[in-house]
Write an enzyme that holds these catalytic residues in place. Structure first.
Site, PDB file in Angstrom:
ATOM      1  CG  LEU A 150      -2.200  -1.190   1.169  1.00 48.04           C
ATOM      2  CD1 LEU A 150      -2.911  -1.153   2.460  1.00 48.04           C
ATOM      3  CD2 LEU A 150      -3.083  -0.864  -0.030  1.00 48.04           C
ATOM      4  CE1 TYR A 151       5.617   5.518   2.191  1.00 47.26           C
ATOM      5  CE2 TYR A 151       7.226   4.146   1.288  1.00 47.26           C
ATOM      6  CZ  TYR A 151       6.987   5.377   1.813  1.00 47.26           C
ATOM      7  OH  TYR A 151       7.638   6.471   1.750  1.00 47.26           O
TER       8      TYR A 151
END
Length: 323
Positions: free
Chosen positions: A134-135
């Protein structure tokens, strides 16, 4: 003297940038609390209350330096997207309305990462079509939006450091130290993966150059100009904090699937607590990541201001003086 609007000024990277730039410029830092106010003031910056959820009307300024991001080891897609993508989008619009002529976005090499090795890559390397991290996903989308916002009147560019380290670190060394103290640190494949690194002084120098230099709509890798095996670099770095790393190791072929399974279990159960292992954390020590920074050298005029050996010696001397 320019007026600079800075986000993330109470963090490791943003704080170092605030301290350096405030010597020659007026630095106004976005602040969400009294604690952040004090941190910014200690670094020579003027606090300006607000947050990326609603930056509101920003004071007039010349350059925006955007260092704030959601960098927690765990969170929902909404957490990452709201802070990293929507927050950056709002700040771009607010900076333009405030008359900023330039927007320097603190990005990351992770915008190219989906869990694979990155070997000797430069800025022509494409974004992945998808990533489970997600980052990486949200920082990539934020960077795309920043670079797409470039115009003749509003120059936007991104800096991509890798494995930022040095004095004032509030993330890397403290996290590894905590893992060691809990007995949770384990090498992956004996730490044989190679990595580029970025000392905080070198990143601050690149940021200072980017206030005036660099081509709009482009990203720039910023590194120490050296690559090291984790097994060579990390023990030396941790030794500056008085920490000896254990020798135990696990094979990379096992860790990747295990991390994915643990993450899936946490998502299915809806657990908010941080899992004991994530794909991001596992990949950090398992994957090689070596970067080319010729573009920064040619277009920003960047060269490292401190070498790795010298900086490690300086950190070790500070630790010795404190003990």
């Amino acid at each position: 003297m320019a007026t600079i609007f800075l986000t993330g000024g109470s963090g490791f990277i943003g704080g170092a940038i605030a301290e350096r730039l405030s010597r020659e410029h007026r630095v106004i830092g976005l602040s969400r609390s009294e604690r952040s106010d004090r941190s910014l003031e200690a670094r020579g910056a003027e606090p300006c209350r607000g947050d990326l959820g609603d930056p509101g009307t920003l004071p007039e300024h010349d350059v925006t330096v955007h260092c704030a991001a959601y960098v927690e080891p765990w969170g929902s897609r909404e957490d990452f997207w709201e802070a990293n993508v929507e927050g950056t989008t709002r700040l771009l619009a607010a900076a333009s309305r405030a008359g900023a002529r330039r927007f320097v976005h603190m990005s990351t090499e992770a915008v190219l990462w989906y869990g694979q090795d990155l070997v000797d890559v430069d800025e022509t390397h494409p974004y992945p079509e998808r990533t489970p991290i997600l980052y990486s996903e949200t920082k990539a989308e934020a960077e795309r939006r920043v670079l797409a916002a470039n115009t003749e009147a509003f120059t936007t560019l991104a800096l991509r450091p890798r494995f930022v380290w040095g004095p004032g670190d509030t993330t890397l060394v403290p996290s590894v130290k905590e893992m060691v103290e809990k007995g949770a640190f384990t090498w992956i494949d004996g730490g044989q993966a190679e990595t580029s690194t970025t000392h905080i002084a070198n990143l601050v120098h690149a940021t200072e150059l980017a206030l005036e230099r660099g081509e709009g709509g482009r990203a720039y890798f910023v590194t120490d100009g050296e690559n090291h095996r984790f097994a060579d670099f990390l023990p030396r770095l941790m030794a500056t904090a008085g920490v000896t790393l254990p020798s135990r190791s696990v094979p990379g072929w096992l860790v990747g699937p295990l991390a994915a399974a643990i993450e899936s279990t946490w998502r299915i159960l809806g657990l908010s607590s941080e899992p004991p292992l994530t794909r991001h954390a596992a990949g950090l020590l398992r994957c090689t990541c070596t970067l080319r920074d010729e573009r920064a050298r040619n277009e920003l005029g960047y060269t490292p201001v401190v070498a790795v050996d010298e900086a490690l010696e300086q950190l070790g001397a500070k630790e010795g003086a404190r003990s």
